[in-house]
Design an enzyme around this catalytic site. Structure first.
Site, PDB file in Angstrom:
ATOM      1  CG  ASN A  33      -7.384   7.239 -12.421  1.00  0.00           C
ATOM      2  OD1 ASN A  33      -6.197   6.948 -12.314  1.00  0.00           O
ATOM      3  ND2 ASN A  33      -7.825   8.488 -12.365  1.00  0.00           N
ATOM      4  CE1 TYR A  62     -20.999  -2.398  -2.071  1.00  0.00           C
ATOM      5  CE2 TYR A  62     -20.261  -3.548  -4.063  1.00  0.00           C
ATOM      6  CZ  TYR A  62     -20.949  -3.550  -2.870  1.00  0.00           C
ATOM      7  OH  TYR A  62     -21.584  -4.686  -2.445  1.00  0.00           O
ATOM      8  N   GLY A 102     -12.917   6.434   4.293  1.00  0.00           N
ATOM      9  CA  GLY A 102     -14.298   5.995   4.550  1.00  0.00           C
ATOM     10  C   GLY A 102     -14.415   4.490   4.409  1.00  0.00           C
ATOM     11  CE1 TYR A 145       2.182  13.962  -4.925  1.00  0.00           C
ATOM     12  CE2 TYR A 145       4.193  14.920  -4.052  1.00  0.00           C
ATOM     13  CZ  TYR A 145       3.423  13.814  -4.331  1.00  0.00           C
ATOM     14  OH  TYR A 145       3.891  12.556  -4.014  1.00  0.00           O
ATOM     15  CE1 TYR A 159     -12.550  10.810   7.468  1.00  0.00           C
ATOM     16  CE2 TYR A 159     -13.278   8.540   7.696  1.00  0.00           C
ATOM     17  CZ  TYR A 159     -13.468   9.811   7.195  1.00  0.00           C
ATOM     18  OH  TYR A 159     -14.568  10.075   6.428  1.00  0.00           O
TER      19      TYR A 159
END
Ligand code: UDP
Length: 314
Positions: A33, A62, A102, A145, A159
């Site tokens: 970004n 995506y 994810g 942080y 995960y």
């Protein structure tokens, strides 16, 4: 040909990873970004296997097509940055890591987290090995942080355990090299810039706190080996050669032959007193250890820094 997503790919380490993996024949998707990353770090890349996407990874990611690896490097990484951007730092470590995981689950990609020696906080064990749980002040200025990265490690393991995602955790210690921002506030670019411009070198505290600095090419090689390995638990990546910050200031003065003086400024809150990676695990599992001497790394970085300051003047 394997396809890799590098979050924070326009940052210091991210952009070196882009170069390195393109060189190895990977197809590279670089996502950033540009909050602390800089497009100029990847502007030289002319390769049809390279794609840049401007995106904040704290939002849903995506991406079309297959993905073999995700290297999650997005985050402010300098204490000055994360104190100025506390919420963004917390968000990218937590929400950003969640989104990147994810995506890894969806694509069945191997996920590598850029974690940090900051998970050890102000360590009470020295040198730091991976089985040390750390000494972190959650509500201090560095907590944004440290805790974000500790959360990132926890969700990465969750995960792995719950969703069966292939995961890796690199605990990255202080590193340096070309493409650090010259005003990012970290000690290496700060002392170099000050020495080259003839300004005072600002040592915080009495300079007795220690750090161990790893040159970027060694660090990237360590990350690459970890990414290809089967090791799920954290691995320290850094250079064990430790020195005090005062010694480091003197080293920069002697390498640059600068006439700058050393001045002492207040020590920031919770600044770790000592830091040195125990890299036995990386040696054993990855067959990796740093190769570039501190001196050679500093000489390379000074060459780059001189050019950077020269173009900034014009
Ligand atoms: N430091 C310093 N002068 C500066 C910048 C940093 O003395 O202008 C010190 C800082 O207090 C710390 C060490 O150098 O003890 C390394 O700081 P850095 O910001 O590079 O990263 P850290 O290792 O603290 O995350």
């Amino acid at each position: 040909m394997p396809r890799v997503l590098i979050t924070g790919g326009a940052g210091f380490l991210g952009s070196h990873l882009c170069d390195f993996l393109l060189e190895k024949g990977f197809e590279v998707v670089c996502m950033d970004n540009l909050l602390t990353g800089d497009i100029s770090n990847i502007a030289h890349i002319r390769n049809e296997k390279f794609l840049f996407i401007k995106h904040d990874v704290t939002n849903y990611i995506y991406l079309e097509g297959p993905l073999d690896y995700i290297l999650h490097f997005a985050s402010p990484a300098s204490p000055v940055d994360y104190m100025e951007l506390p919420i963004q730092t917390l968000k990218v470590g937590s929400l950003g890591t969640h989104k990147a995981l994810g995506l890894a689950k969806e694509k069945k990609a191997t996920f590598l987290l850029a974690s940090t020696s900051e998970v050890y906080g102000d360590p009470l064990i020295h040198p730091q090995s991976e089985d040390y749980w750390g000494n972190v002040n959650p509500i201090g200025p560095r907590g944004v942080y440290d805790e974000a990265k500790r959360f990132a490690e926890a969700i990465t393991m969750a995960y792995h355990r719950y969703h069966g995602v292939e995961t890796r955790i690199a605990r990255i210690f202080n590193c340096f090299g070309p493409r650090m921002r010259i005003y990012d506030g970290r000690v290496v670019p700060t002392f170099m810039r000050q020495a080259l411009l003839g300004e005072d070198l600002t040592v915080f505290g009495d300079g007795s706190q220690t750090r161990s600095f790893c040159y970027v090419s060694d660090l990237i090689e360590g990350i690459y080996r970890l990414m290809l390995s089967r090791e799920v638990e954290p691995v320290n990546i850094g250079n064990p050669q430790e020195m005090s910050i005062l010694q480091f200031a003197e080293k920069i003065l002697s390498l640059t032959k600068s006439k700058s003086r050393i001045v002492f400024k207040p020590l920031p809150k919770d600044d770790p007193r000592v830091r040195q990676p125990d890299i036995s695990k990386a040696r054993r599992i990855l067959g990796w250890e740093p190769k570039v001497s501190l001196e050679q790394g500093l000489i390379n970085t000074l060459e780059w820094m001189k050019q950077k300051l020269e173009t900034a003047r014009r």
